[in-house]
Design a protein around this motif. Structure first.
Motif, PDB file in Angstrom:
ATOM      1  N   VAL A 172       0.841  -1.196   0.000  1.00  0.00           N
ATOM      2  CA  VAL A 172       0.000   0.000   0.000  1.00  0.00           C
ATOM      3  C   VAL A 172       0.882   1.254   0.000  1.00  0.00           C
ATOM      4  CG1 VAL A 172      -1.637   1.340   1.399  1.00  0.00           C
ATOM      5  CG2 VAL A 172      -2.020  -1.099   1.025  1.00  0.00           C
ATOM      6  N   ALA A 173       1.950   1.260   0.745  1.00  0.00           N
ATOM      7  CA  ALA A 173       2.848   2.410   0.790  1.00  0.00           C
ATOM      8  C   ALA A 173       3.492   2.650  -0.575  1.00  0.00           C
ATOM      9  CB  ALA A 173       3.921   2.216   1.854  1.00  0.00           C
ATOM     10  N   VAL A 174       3.909   1.582  -1.240  1.00  0.00           N
ATOM     11  CA  VAL A 174       4.491   1.729  -2.582  1.00  0.00           C
ATOM     12  C   VAL A 174       3.449   2.255  -3.562  1.00  0.00           C
ATOM     13  CG1 VAL A 174       5.431   0.421  -4.538  1.00  0.00           C
ATOM     14  CG2 VAL A 174       6.325   0.035  -2.244  1.00  0.00           C
ATOM     15  N   ALA A 175       2.229   1.729  -3.492  1.00  0.00           N
ATOM     16  CA  ALA A 175       1.163   2.187  -4.394  1.00  0.00           C
ATOM     17  C   ALA A 175       0.850   3.668  -4.163  1.00  0.00           C
ATOM     18  CB  ALA A 175      -0.094   1.337  -4.202  1.00  0.00           C
ATOM     19  N   VAL A 176       0.736   4.091  -2.918  1.00  0.00           N
ATOM     20  CA  VAL A 176       0.461   5.494  -2.610  1.00  0.00           C
ATOM     21  C   VAL A 176       1.613   6.371  -3.091  1.00  0.00           C
ATOM     22  CG1 VAL A 176       0.227   7.150  -0.702  1.00  0.00           C
ATOM     23  CG2 VAL A 176      -1.121   5.049  -0.708  1.00  0.00           C
TER      24      VAL A 176
ATOM     25  N   LEU B  87       3.688   5.798  -5.609  1.00  0.00           N
ATOM     26  CA  LEU B  87       3.635   5.884  -7.064  1.00  0.00           C
ATOM     27  C   LEU B  87       2.505   6.793  -7.538  1.00  0.00           C
ATOM     28  CD1 LEU B  87       4.372   2.169  -8.039  1.00  0.00           C
ATOM     29  CD2 LEU B  87       5.873   4.155  -8.343  1.00  0.00           C
ATOM     30  N   ILE B  88       1.372   6.741  -6.880  1.00  0.00           N
ATOM     31  CA  ILE B  88       0.254   7.612  -7.236  1.00  0.00           C
ATOM     32  C   ILE B  88       0.614   9.078  -6.999  1.00  0.00           C
ATOM     33  CG2 ILE B  88      -2.086   8.301  -6.543  1.00  0.00           C
ATOM     34  CD1 ILE B  88      -2.652   5.292  -6.113  1.00  0.00           C
ATOM     35  N   LEU B  89       1.218   9.380  -5.859  1.00  0.00           N
ATOM     36  CA  LEU B  89       1.610  10.759  -5.571  1.00  0.00           C
ATOM     37  C   LEU B  89       2.671  11.250  -6.552  1.00  0.00           C
ATOM     38  CD1 LEU B  89       1.677  10.741  -1.665  1.00  0.00           C
ATOM     39  CD2 LEU B  89      -0.022  11.785  -3.175  1.00  0.00           C
ATOM     40  N   TYR B  90       3.604  10.405  -6.924  1.00  0.00           N
ATOM     41  CA  TYR B  90       4.628  10.777  -7.897  1.00  0.00           C
ATOM     42  C   TYR B  90       3.997  11.084  -9.259  1.00  0.00           C
ATOM     43  CZ  TYR B  90       8.640  10.583 -10.983  1.00  0.00           C
ATOM     44  OH  TYR B  90       9.582  10.882 -11.922  1.00  0.00           O
ATOM     45  N   ALA B  91       3.051  10.242  -9.680  1.00  0.00           N
ATOM     46  CA  ALA B  91       2.381  10.459 -10.967  1.00  0.00           C
ATOM     47  C   ALA B  91       1.559  11.747 -10.947  1.00  0.00           C
ATOM     48  CB  ALA B  91       1.487   9.272 -11.311  1.00  0.00           C
ATOM     49  N   LEU B  92       0.875  12.031  -9.857  1.00  0.00           N
ATOM     50  CA  LEU B  92       0.090  13.262  -9.750  1.00  0.00           C
ATOM     51  C   LEU B  92       0.985  14.491  -9.759  1.00  0.00           C
ATOM     52  CD1 LEU B  92      -2.660  12.304  -7.163  1.00  0.00           C
ATOM     53  CD2 LEU B  92      -2.932  12.689  -9.610  1.00  0.00           C
ATOM     54  N   ARG B  93       2.131  14.415  -9.099  1.00  0.00           N
ATOM     55  CA  ARG B  93       3.049  15.549  -9.078  1.00  0.00           C
ATOM     56  C   ARG B  93       3.592  15.840 -10.469  1.00  0.00           C
ATOM     57  NH1 ARG B  93       8.588  14.912  -6.230  1.00  0.00           N
ATOM     58  NH2 ARG B  93       9.053  14.147  -8.292  1.00  0.00           N
TER      59      ARG B  93
END
Length: 162
Positions: free
Chosen positions: A19-23, A25-31
């Motif tokens: 879950v930490a890795v998924a979150v 990656l999502i934050l990196y993509a949004l940034r």
């Protein structure tokens, strides 16, 4: 600790790490996909980051559109009635792009000039992009230009040779 508890603990740890890795990656993509909006006053004051993808918008200044003969390059200026910033764009402008109308561009601010990759124009005489509308109203001007409208040009697209 018995073997069954160790397996449960390992599964829980694996789920938390997943879950930490998924979150992350999502934050990196949004940034990477976030384009911040700057008005001409902020651009002129140097508040915009250099050579980073941003959005800029304002009113196209009358008699500022200059097309290079034989190419798709166009230069014009945008204003928020406080500052004026030059914009350079190579490509086909939207059909509704005109002087004295609102626009939003995506691109990079390099050495005092906004290098646009994409231009968005209003879709009818009553529409104004939300960011541009808010910016103009905060500057004491209404989106329709009243009470201090920028003069309308008789020739909306001047050629660079003129």
């Amino acid at each position: 600790m018995n073997a069954q508890r160790q397996r449960k603990l390992l599964w829980i740890a694996a789920i938390v790490v997943g879950v930490a890795v998924a979150v992350g990656l999502i934050l990196y993509a949004l940034r990477a996909q976030t384009d911040f909006f700057f008005n001409p006053s902020q651009l002129a004051a140097g508040e915009a980051p250099e050579d980073r993808r941003i959005r800029a918008g304002g009113m196209v200044v009358a008699d500022s559109v200059i097309r290079e003969a034989g190419s798709l390059s166009v230069q014009f200026k945008i204003t928020d009635f406080k500052a004026i910033v030059p914009v350079s764009f190579t490509g086909i402008l939207p059909d509704l792009f005109a002087e004295n109308s609102g626009m939003v561009a995506t691109g990079r601010f390099v050495q005092g000039t906004f290098m646009a990759d994409e231009i968005l124009a209003k879709h009818d005489e009553n529409y104004m992009p939300a960011e541009v509308d808010k910016m103009l109203q905060s500057g004491g001007r209404l989106p329709d230009g009243s009470p201090m409208a920028v003069p309308v040009s008789n020739n909306p697209y001047r050629q660079a040779s003129e």
